[in-house]
Design an enzyme around this catalytic site. Structure first.
Site, PDB file in Angstrom:
ATOM      1  N   ASN A   7      -0.160  12.598 -16.694  1.00 26.23           N
ATOM      2  CA  ASN A   7      -0.541  12.105 -15.361  1.00 26.23           C
ATOM      3  C   ASN A   7      -1.228  10.745 -15.390  1.00 26.23           C
ATOM      4  O   ASN A   7      -1.071   9.963 -14.463  1.00 26.23           O
ATOM      5  CB  ASN A   7      -1.466  13.151 -14.710  1.00 26.23           C
ATOM      6  CG  ASN A   7      -2.228  12.569 -13.540  1.00 26.23           C
ATOM      7  OD1 ASN A   7      -1.671  12.385 -12.461  1.00 26.23           O
ATOM      8  ND2 ASN A   7      -3.506  12.247 -13.758  1.00 26.23           N
ATOM      9  N   THR A  32      -5.824   8.024  -3.119  1.00 20.85           N
ATOM     10  CA  THR A  32      -6.724   8.124  -4.282  1.00 20.85           C
ATOM     11  C   THR A  32      -7.255   6.716  -4.582  1.00 20.85           C
ATOM     12  O   THR A  32      -6.998   5.780  -3.830  1.00 20.85           O
ATOM     13  CB  THR A  32      -5.978   8.645  -5.539  1.00 20.85           C
ATOM     14  OG1 THR A  32      -5.034   7.643  -5.947  1.00 20.85           O
ATOM     15  CG2 THR A  32      -5.265   9.958  -5.288  1.00 20.85           C
ATOM     16  N   ILE A  35      -0.332   8.560  -2.050  1.00 23.41           N
ATOM     17  CA  ILE A  35      -1.425   9.532  -1.928  1.00 23.41           C
ATOM     18  C   ILE A  35      -2.761   8.779  -1.904  1.00 23.41           C
ATOM     19  O   ILE A  35      -2.954   7.827  -2.667  1.00 23.41           O
ATOM     20  CB  ILE A  35      -1.436  10.516  -3.127  1.00 23.41           C
ATOM     21  CG1 ILE A  35      -0.035  11.039  -3.459  1.00 23.41           C
ATOM     22  CG2 ILE A  35      -2.419  11.662  -2.863  1.00 23.41           C
ATOM     23  CD1 ILE A  35       0.605  11.916  -2.421  1.00 23.41           C
ATOM     24  N   LYS A  72       8.606   4.301 -13.932  1.00 25.78           N
ATOM     25  CA  LYS A  72       8.614   5.670 -13.394  1.00 25.78           C
ATOM     26  C   LYS A  72      10.042   6.215 -13.393  1.00 25.78           C
ATOM     27  O   LYS A  72      10.270   7.393 -13.705  1.00 25.78           O
ATOM     28  CB  LYS A  72       8.007   5.693 -11.989  1.00 25.78           C
ATOM     29  CG  LYS A  72       6.498   5.435 -11.959  1.00 25.78           C
ATOM     30  CD  LYS A  72       5.716   6.409 -12.811  1.00 25.78           C
ATOM     31  CE  LYS A  72       4.241   6.473 -12.453  1.00 25.78           C
ATOM     32  NZ  LYS A  72       3.476   7.376 -13.331  1.00 25.78           N
ATOM     33  N   SER A 113       6.970   8.618  -9.600  1.00 23.38           N
ATOM     34  CA  SER A 113       6.493   8.082  -8.319  1.00 23.38           C
ATOM     35  C   SER A 113       7.667   7.973  -7.367  1.00 23.38           C
ATOM     36  O   SER A 113       8.806   7.755  -7.793  1.00 23.38           O
ATOM     37  CB  SER A 113       5.890   6.692  -8.543  1.00 23.38           C
ATOM     38  OG  SER A 113       5.780   6.006  -7.308  1.00 23.38           O
ATOM     39  N   TYR A 126       6.394  -1.290 -12.470  1.00 20.13           N
ATOM     40  CA  TYR A 126       5.833   0.067 -12.372  1.00 20.13           C
ATOM     41  C   TYR A 126       6.932   1.062 -11.991  1.00 20.13           C
ATOM     42  O   TYR A 126       7.092   2.117 -12.609  1.00 20.13           O
ATOM     43  CB  TYR A 126       4.710   0.053 -11.330  1.00 20.13           C
ATOM     44  CG  TYR A 126       4.179   1.400 -10.911  1.00 20.13           C
ATOM     45  CD1 TYR A 126       3.228   2.067 -11.685  1.00 20.13           C
ATOM     46  CD2 TYR A 126       4.614   2.003  -9.718  1.00 20.13           C
ATOM     47  CE1 TYR A 126       2.731   3.296 -11.279  1.00 20.13           C
ATOM     48  CE2 TYR A 126       4.127   3.228  -9.321  1.00 20.13           C
ATOM     49  CZ  TYR A 126       3.190   3.874 -10.102  1.00 20.13           C
ATOM     50  OH  TYR A 126       2.703   5.101  -9.712  1.00 20.13           O
TER      51      TYR A 126
HETATM   52  P1  NDP Z   1      -6.396   7.273  -9.993  1.00 16.68           P
HETATM   53  O1  NDP Z   1      -6.605   5.801 -10.168  1.00 16.68           O
HETATM   54  O2  NDP Z   1      -7.098   7.970  -8.894  1.00 16.68           O
HETATM   55  O3  NDP Z   1      -6.772   8.041 -11.356  1.00 16.68           O
HETATM   56  C1  NDP Z   1      -6.221   7.589 -12.561  1.00 16.68           C
HETATM   57  C2  NDP Z   1      -6.603   8.520 -13.684  1.00 16.68           C
HETATM   58  O4  NDP Z   1      -5.895   8.089 -14.856  1.00 16.68           O
HETATM   59  C3  NDP Z   1      -8.071   8.503 -14.010  1.00 16.68           C
HETATM   60  O5  NDP Z   1      -8.464   9.798 -14.416  1.00 16.68           O
HETATM   61  C4  NDP Z   1      -8.169   7.524 -15.180  1.00 16.68           C
HETATM   62  O6  NDP Z   1      -9.204   7.824 -16.095  1.00 16.68           O
HETATM   63  C5  NDP Z   1      -6.853   7.782 -15.873  1.00 16.68           C
HETATM   64  N1  NDP Z   1      -6.398   6.619 -16.632  1.00 16.68           N
HETATM   65  C6  NDP Z   1      -6.092   5.392 -16.169  1.00 16.68           C
HETATM   66  N2  NDP Z   1      -5.715   4.606 -17.190  1.00 16.68           N
HETATM   67  C7  NDP Z   1      -5.787   5.367 -18.306  1.00 16.68           C
HETATM   68  C8  NDP Z   1      -5.536   5.123 -19.674  1.00 16.68           C
HETATM   69  N3  NDP Z   1      -5.131   3.925 -20.124  1.00 16.68           N
HETATM   70  N4  NDP Z   1      -5.704   6.134 -20.551  1.00 16.68           N
HETATM   71  C9  NDP Z   1      -6.106   7.344 -20.111  1.00 16.68           C
HETATM   72  N5  NDP Z   1      -6.395   7.639 -18.853  1.00 16.68           N
HETATM   73  C10 NDP Z   1      -6.231   6.642 -17.959  1.00 16.68           C
HETATM   74  O7  NDP Z   1      -4.811   7.440  -9.879  1.00 16.68           O
HETATM   75  P2  NDP Z   1      -3.951   8.671  -9.308  1.00 16.68           P
HETATM   76  O8  NDP Z   1      -4.637   9.922  -9.591  1.00 16.68           O
HETATM   77  O9  NDP Z   1      -3.547   8.346  -7.932  1.00 16.68           O
HETATM   78  O10 NDP Z   1      -2.630   8.541 -10.217  1.00 16.68           O
HETATM   79  C11 NDP Z   1      -2.299   9.503 -11.172  1.00 16.68           C
HETATM   80  C12 NDP Z   1      -0.823   9.375 -11.508  1.00 16.68           C
HETATM   81  O11 NDP Z   1      -0.052   9.537 -10.327  1.00 16.68           O
HETATM   82  C13 NDP Z   1      -0.430   8.018 -12.097  1.00 16.68           C
HETATM   83  O12 NDP Z   1       0.520   8.209 -13.134  1.00 16.68           O
HETATM   84  C14 NDP Z   1       0.218   7.301 -10.922  1.00 16.68           C
HETATM   85  O13 NDP Z   1       1.160   6.350 -11.359  1.00 16.68           O
HETATM   86  C15 NDP Z   1       0.864   8.472 -10.208  1.00 16.68           C
HETATM   87  N6  NDP Z   1       1.155   8.278  -8.796  1.00 16.68           N
HETATM   88  C16 NDP Z   1       0.155   8.017  -7.896  1.00 16.68           C
HETATM   89  C17 NDP Z   1       0.454   7.839  -6.553  1.00 16.68           C
HETATM   90  C18 NDP Z   1      -0.578   7.539  -5.529  1.00 16.68           C
HETATM   91  O14 NDP Z   1      -0.211   7.086  -4.437  1.00 16.68           O
HETATM   92  N7  NDP Z   1      -1.849   7.766  -5.785  1.00 16.68           N
HETATM   93  C19 NDP Z   1       1.847   7.938  -6.076  1.00 16.68           C
HETATM   94  C20 NDP Z   1       2.812   8.256  -7.097  1.00 16.68           C
HETATM   95  C21 NDP Z   1       2.457   8.409  -8.397  1.00 16.68           C
HETATM   96  P3  NDP Z   1     -10.663   7.120 -16.074  1.00 16.68           P
HETATM   97  O15 NDP Z   1     -11.123   7.015 -14.668  1.00 16.68           O
HETATM   98  O16 NDP Z   1     -11.494   8.064 -16.894  1.00 16.68           O
HETATM   99  O17 NDP Z   1     -10.509   5.779 -16.725  1.00 16.68           O
END
Ligand code: NDP
Length: 252
Positions: free
Chosen positions: A94, A192, A190, A161, A144, A157
């Site tokens: 994720n 976030t 979403i 995906k 995505s 990006y």
């Molecule tokens: P957030 O920015 O809310 O959270 C991202 C999470 O990923 C955090 O827990 C962060 O950890 C972790 N993270 C980021 N970079 C790294 C890294 N290099 N190594 C390890 N952990 C990392 O994003 P979302 O929850 O929204 O996104 C989660 C997934 O969903 C992603 O793959 C995104 O591409 C995908 N997605 C999101 C959408 C959206 O609209 N939100 C839509 C479609 C897909 P920490 O904070 O500890 O650094």
């Protein structure tokens, strides 16, 4: 019988955190990873424990494949010490970052960061953890909606995906002999922190995105966490090598 165990990358915030909570409510134990948000990860652990679940939080940067051998050792130790197990059931790839940059402007560094987070990381992390995933387990890769529809600013990006969706099909074919199911989810937009939190915090962006969604609003983390818990349930065990669009009907 022992609880099932899910390893979720990027569980400290956003979708990963929400997936962890939904799975924990269904009695799944959680190994979550965080990169920088250690306090948030600890908060999630406490929240899961408060509802009677079990969780461990491990540090991991998915862009740094040199960390993966030590991380895999840490997973093995955690499985033994915290859960009295040698393997886990579900891997959810994720973790990820959003970098908005038009095709004409994206830099090699931005490109490399996106590849490392969204393709190289999930591929080699999964490869490293394969011996620790139970036969009959599941792998869920997070794609995505941008792999299906198009808006400016996300070309690299989105291409990555799309790549992880294709990768999921090949993984499903090759891991079928171990009865491991491999699928992807493609969330729509979403609310976030992702991409600077624009979908959640910028009213104009939120309204623009919402008008392109059949259900008339942007997605919330619960829309994805609940879906993931359902997809990883026993009843969904015949789904394999597919991508679930979970977008409320975005840009149909
Ligand atoms: P957030 O920015 O809310 O959270 C991202 C999470 O990923 C955090 O827990 C962060 O950890 C972790 N993270 C980021 N970079 C790294 C890294 N290099 N190594 C390890 N952990 C990392 O994003 P979302 O929850 O929204 O996104 C989660 C997934 O969903 C992603 O793959 C995104 O591409 C995908 N997605 C999101 C959408 C959206 O609209 N939100 C839509 C479609 C897909 P920490 O904070 O500890 O650094």
């Amino acid at each position: 019988m022992a609880n099932k165990i899910a390893l979720i990358t990027g569980a400290s915030r956003g979708l990963g955190r929400n997936m962890a909570l939904h799975l924990a409510r269904r009695g799944v134990d959680i190994i979550g990873t965080y990169r920088s948000s250690s306090a948030e990860a600890e908060g999630l652990k406490q929240e899961i424990e408060a509802i009677g679940g079990n969780a461990a939080m491990l540090a991991l940067d998915v862009t740094d494949i040199a960390q993966f051998p030590a991380f895999a050792d840490h997973v093995v130790q955690t499985l033994k010490a915290r859960f009295d197990q040698e393997r886990f059931d579900f891997l959810v790839n994720n973790a990820g970052v959003g970098i908005a940059a038009n095709f004409a402007d994206i830099t090699p560094d931005e490109f490399d960061t996106l590849v490392a987070a969204h393709l190289r990381g999930p591929v080699f992390l999964t490869q490293r953890l394969l011996p620790r995933i139970k036969d009959g387990g599941r792998i869920l890769n997070v794609s995505s909606g941008f792999a299906r529809f198009t808006l400016p600013g996300y070309s690299v990006y989105a291409a990555l995906k799309a790549a992880i969706e294709v990768m999921s099909r090949f993984m499903a074919v090759e891991l079928g002999e171990r009865q491991i199911r491999v699928n992807a989810i493609a969330p729509g937009a979403i609310a976030t922190d992702f991409g600077g939190g624009a979908v959640r915090d910028n009213e104009a962006v939120n309204a623009f995105v919402a008008q392109g969604i059949a259900l008339g609003r942007v997605g919330l983390p619960d829309d994805i966490g609940g879906a993931v818990a359902a997809i990883l349930s026993d009843e969904m065990g015949w789904a394999n090598g597919t991508t679930f669009d979970i977008s409320g009907g975005q840009m149909l």
